[in-house]
Design an enzyme around this catalytic site. Structure first.
Site, PDB file in Angstrom:
ATOM      1  N   SER A 164      -0.900  -9.845  -3.768  1.00 37.44           N
ATOM      2  CA  SER A 164      -2.036  -9.874  -4.758  1.00 37.44           C
ATOM      3  C   SER A 164      -1.750 -11.077  -5.866  1.00 37.44           C
ATOM      4  O   SER A 164      -1.534 -12.107  -5.444  1.00 37.44           O
ATOM      5  CB  SER A 164      -2.428  -8.719  -5.270  1.00 37.44           C
ATOM      6  OG  SER A 164      -3.455  -8.557  -6.060  1.00 37.44           O
ATOM      7  N   HIS A 190      -4.971 -10.308  -1.765  1.00 34.26           N
ATOM      8  CA  HIS A 190      -6.098  -9.843  -2.364  1.00 34.26           C
ATOM      9  C   HIS A 190      -6.845 -11.160  -2.902  1.00 34.26           C
ATOM     10  O   HIS A 190      -6.100 -11.965  -3.504  1.00 34.26           O
ATOM     11  CB  HIS A 190      -5.936  -8.994  -3.634  1.00 34.26           C
ATOM     12  CG  HIS A 190      -5.409  -7.887  -3.228  1.00 34.26           C
ATOM     13  ND1 HIS A 190      -4.594  -6.864  -3.895  1.00 34.26           N
ATOM     14  CD2 HIS A 190      -5.750  -6.987  -2.084  1.00 34.26           C
ATOM     15  CE1 HIS A 190      -4.303  -5.696  -3.311  1.00 34.26           C
ATOM     16  NE2 HIS A 190      -4.912  -5.730  -2.083  1.00 34.26           N
ATOM     17  N   ASP A 286      -1.676  -0.972  -4.510  1.00 33.65           N
ATOM     18  CA  ASP A 286      -1.778  -1.147  -2.603  1.00 33.65           C
ATOM     19  C   ASP A 286      -0.799  -1.460  -2.013  1.00 33.65           C
ATOM     20  O   ASP A 286      -0.077  -2.691  -2.462  1.00 33.65           O
ATOM     21  CB  ASP A 286      -3.093  -2.123  -2.613  1.00 33.65           C
ATOM     22  CG  ASP A 286      -3.818  -2.139  -1.352  1.00 33.65           C
ATOM     23  OD1 ASP A 286      -3.774  -1.116  -0.792  1.00 33.65           O
ATOM     24  OD2 ASP A 286      -4.093  -3.273  -1.036  1.00 33.65           O
TER      25      ASP A 286
END
EC number: 3.1.1.61
Length: 349
Positions: A164, A190, A286
């Protein structure tokens, strides 16, 4: 209680400056200390206000955001969040900004967007907490030439990577270690939906393997890296007889679509002990549960260590869950993936 993050908002549009300021000031842990309409005003404001974080428009008159960011990173490094239009041109500029050292990026609102800049406050607070690390010099420059993997072994493994915030630099660092015949590799990073195609194209130019945005049904092949398209669907792998990508239209997981957990879960089910799971820098959690599932399935699992993370969030949660078998500095992860792939001989059952 820590002091609120002090933010300078830079955008040539007064409307956009007002919108960003309103969104940020609504968070009690953030204070907008100033606004600037161009690079010259921003330069003076940075000197006078010494903000913790700057939000910076990519497209501005006189000196664009990319040029100004480069000056900031060379002369006065600080966390900068790029604000970009969701266009191909904007995406290319944003990817370049993240390479230069921007902390993260957000897309400008689209018509009908009922929650503009929904992630911006969280990113600003993470940026204010971070100690910005120059991974470009400390990790990427030290990368040795990629070493080929035995073709007979490379095709029997699947590498799954999640990232991310900070992931653009991190993935470049890792993938530049990969040879042209690397094991099939699937990645969820992401990123806004219009940015992943430009990022895949950039990785393809910089790295020896073929890097592409994943498409539904694309067969996993040696020497290819598949990047999940941003924003709309999750990336999974399926079909043990002939592993391939699958894009699924399910609700967000952990607030993300695509989700790293969804990818890791599918790889664990498909490949088990013949998978290698890697979790890189990023906010939130995540990927942590999915990496644990991979480890329980017999996969080797690696996590980026705190020292080299832009944000030690996802790797920290994964480590605390027991999902990470080995923590490594970013510069060592690519080589360790290849060593592990070469050492494991089992095929997909």
């Amino acid at each position: 209680m820590s002091a609120p993050a002090r933010v300078l908002v830079v955008d040539d549009s007064a409307t956009m400056r007002g919108l960003i300021s309103a969104v940020l000031n609504a968070d009690p842990d953030i204070t907008v200390v100033g606004q600037a309409a161009d690079a010259l005003e921003a330069r003076q404001a940075i000197k006078q206000l010494d903000p913790d974080v700057v939000t910076l428009d990519i497209e501005m008159p006189n000196m664009n955001g990319l040029e100004f960011l480069d000056k900031i990173m060379r002369l006065r490094p600080m966390p900068v969040i790029m604000v970009s239009t969701l266009t191909h041109r904007g995406a290319e500029a944003t990817i370049a900004a993240l390479e230069i050292g921007a902390f993260d990026c957000v897309g400008k609102p689209q018509p009908g967007d009922t929650h503009p800049f929904r992630d911006l406050a969280d990113k600003v607070k993470a940026a204010a907490r971070s100690q910005r690390k120059s991974m470009i010099t400390s990790n990427r420059a030290a990368a040795p030439a990629a070493t080929a993997v035995s073709d007979s072994r490379a095709g029997r493994k699947i590498v799954a990577i999640g990232a991310s915030t900070g992931g653009v630099e991190a993935l470049i660092t890792v993938l530049q270690k990969f040879p042209a015949n690397c094991p099939p590799t699937v990645i969820t990073q992401h990123m806004p939906h219009t940015f992943t195609k430009s990022f895949a194209e950039r990785l393809n130019r910089l790295c020896a393997p073929t890097v592409q945005e994943a498409t539904d049904g694309a067969r996993l092949e040696v020497g290819r890296v598949y990047l999940a398209p941003g924003g709309e669907r999750h990336l999974e792998v399926h079909n043990a007889a002939a592993p391939c990508c699958r894009l699924v239209d399910h609700p967000p997981v952990n607030g993300h679509r695509p989700s790293v957990d969804v990818l890791f879960d599918s790889v664990a089910e498909l490949a088990g002990r013949n998978a290698i799971g890697v979790i890189l820098t990023g906010m939130g959690r995540d990927g942590a549960a999915g990496l644990l599932k991979l480890r329980h399935a017999g996969a080797r699992t690696f996590g980026q260590n705190e020292k080299t993370c832009v944000v030690y969030g996802m790797p920290r949660v994964a480590y605390e869950l027991g999902a990470v078998e080995t923590q490594l500095p970013l510069g060592s992860i690519g080589e360790e993936i290849l060593k592990t792939a070469a050492a494991r001989k089992e095929g997909i059952e």
